[in-house]
Design a protein around this motif. Structure first.
Motif, PDB file in Angstrom:
ATOM      1  N   UNK A   1       0.852  -1.190   0.000  1.00 23.51           N
ATOM      2  CA  UNK A   1       0.000   0.000   0.000  1.00 23.51           C
ATOM      3  C   UNK A   1       0.884   1.235   0.000  1.00 23.51           C
ATOM      4  N   UNK A   2       0.923   1.934  -1.107  1.00 19.16           N
ATOM      5  CA  UNK A   2       1.770   3.130  -1.248  1.00 19.16           C
ATOM      6  C   UNK A   2       1.079   4.354  -0.648  1.00 19.16           C
TER       7      UNK A   2
ATOM      8  N   UNK B   1      11.893   3.979   1.432  1.00 21.14           N
ATOM      9  CA  UNK B   1      10.626   4.051   2.155  1.00 21.14           C
ATOM     10  C   UNK B   1       9.843   2.754   1.998  1.00 21.14           C
ATOM     11  N   UNK B   2       9.402   2.230   3.128  1.00 19.85           N
ATOM     12  CA  UNK B   2       8.602   1.014   3.126  1.00 19.85           C
ATOM     13  C   UNK B   2       7.123   1.377   3.140  1.00 19.85           C
ATOM     14  N   UNK B   3       6.290   0.536   2.524  1.00 16.37           N
ATOM     15  CA  UNK B   3       4.844   0.768   2.674  1.00 16.37           C
ATOM     16  C   UNK B   3       4.462   0.572   4.139  1.00 16.37           C
ATOM     17  N   UNK B   4       3.431   1.251   4.569  1.00 13.24           N
ATOM     18  CA  UNK B   4       2.987   1.103   5.955  1.00 13.24           C
ATOM     19  C   UNK B   4       2.337  -0.247   6.193  1.00 13.24           C
ATOM     20  N   UNK B   5       1.699  -0.783   5.170  1.00 11.62           N
ATOM     21  CA  UNK B   5       1.073  -2.103   5.251  1.00 11.62           C
ATOM     22  C   UNK B   5       1.198  -2.813   3.907  1.00 11.62           C
ATOM     23  N   UNK B   6       0.974  -4.120   3.952  1.00 15.77           N
ATOM     24  CA  UNK B   6       0.948  -4.955   2.748  1.00 15.77           C
ATOM     25  C   UNK B   6      -0.307  -5.820   2.823  1.00 15.77           C
TER      26      UNK B   6
END
Length: 198
Positions: A73-74, A128-133
């Protein structure tokens, strides 16, 4: 209107269309997902419906197993409509598109939200990592014919408008929200996108 009346109007379903639903990602599906750079995610809270566009470089969705997908989720506008819908009602539908390919791939199933750090790290972009997947478990997988994109000229540049035919995003937001905007031109929109893409 009844189901029986609809079938009377439209006639019998074509044999191949009735038989095309599969329940695991075969080589064709994996190849389609690998080359897809855009999809539409449909969710519901059980009462209302929502659709959300998702895009990234081709292959941004990972086939985790024969029946599961991973979708990062971007950053967006933080409404998180899809995510809150999934918490209430995990059924989802996805429509995968590949630029220049008229056919699409459809996946119906259920989703769960993960904030696992290792999983998020798999989808890191520019540090930067997505906050959720999302982990999506497929129930039905099938191709959809290309008639609608062909009718709409989706991949035919000669059918595209020569100039933007609608207002800019910031102009629409100004008018829809009554919140003043310092700038509303397309350069301002492009700057906003560049600064928040990931």
């Amino acid at each position: 209107m009844t189901p029986e009346r609809l079938r009377e109007i439209y006639g019998d379903v074509h044999e191949r269309a009735a038989a095309k639903v599969i329940h695991a990602f075969d080589a064709h599906c994996r190849q389609f997902i690998e080359h897809s750079s855009f999809l539409i995610l449909a969710t519901s809270d059980g009462d209302t419906l929502d659709i959300s566009p998702k895009g990234d470089p081709a292959g941004f969705v990972t086939v985790e197993s024969d029946t599961t997908l991973l979708l990062p989720d971007r950053p967006g506008n933080n409404r998180i409509d899809s995510l809150t819908n999934i918490l209430a009602h995990p059924n989802v539908a996805l429509l995968f598109l590949i630029p220049t390919v008229d056919e699409t791939l459809r996946v119906n199933g259920t989703a769960e939200i993960s904030e696992d750090p290792a999983l998020r790290a798999q989808f890191q972009v520019n540090g930067r990592r997505p906050k959720t997947v999302l982990r999506i478990t497929a129930d039905e997988i099938y191709t959809h014919c290309g008639k609608a994109p062909m009718r709409g000229g989706l991949w035919k540049p000669e059918s595209w408008p020569s100039q933007r035919p609608v207002a800019t995003l910031l102009e629409m937001l100004r008018d829809h929200t009554a919140i003043p905007q310092d700038r509303t031109d397309q350069d301002a929109v492009d700057h906003l996108y560049r600064s928040t893409l990931y």
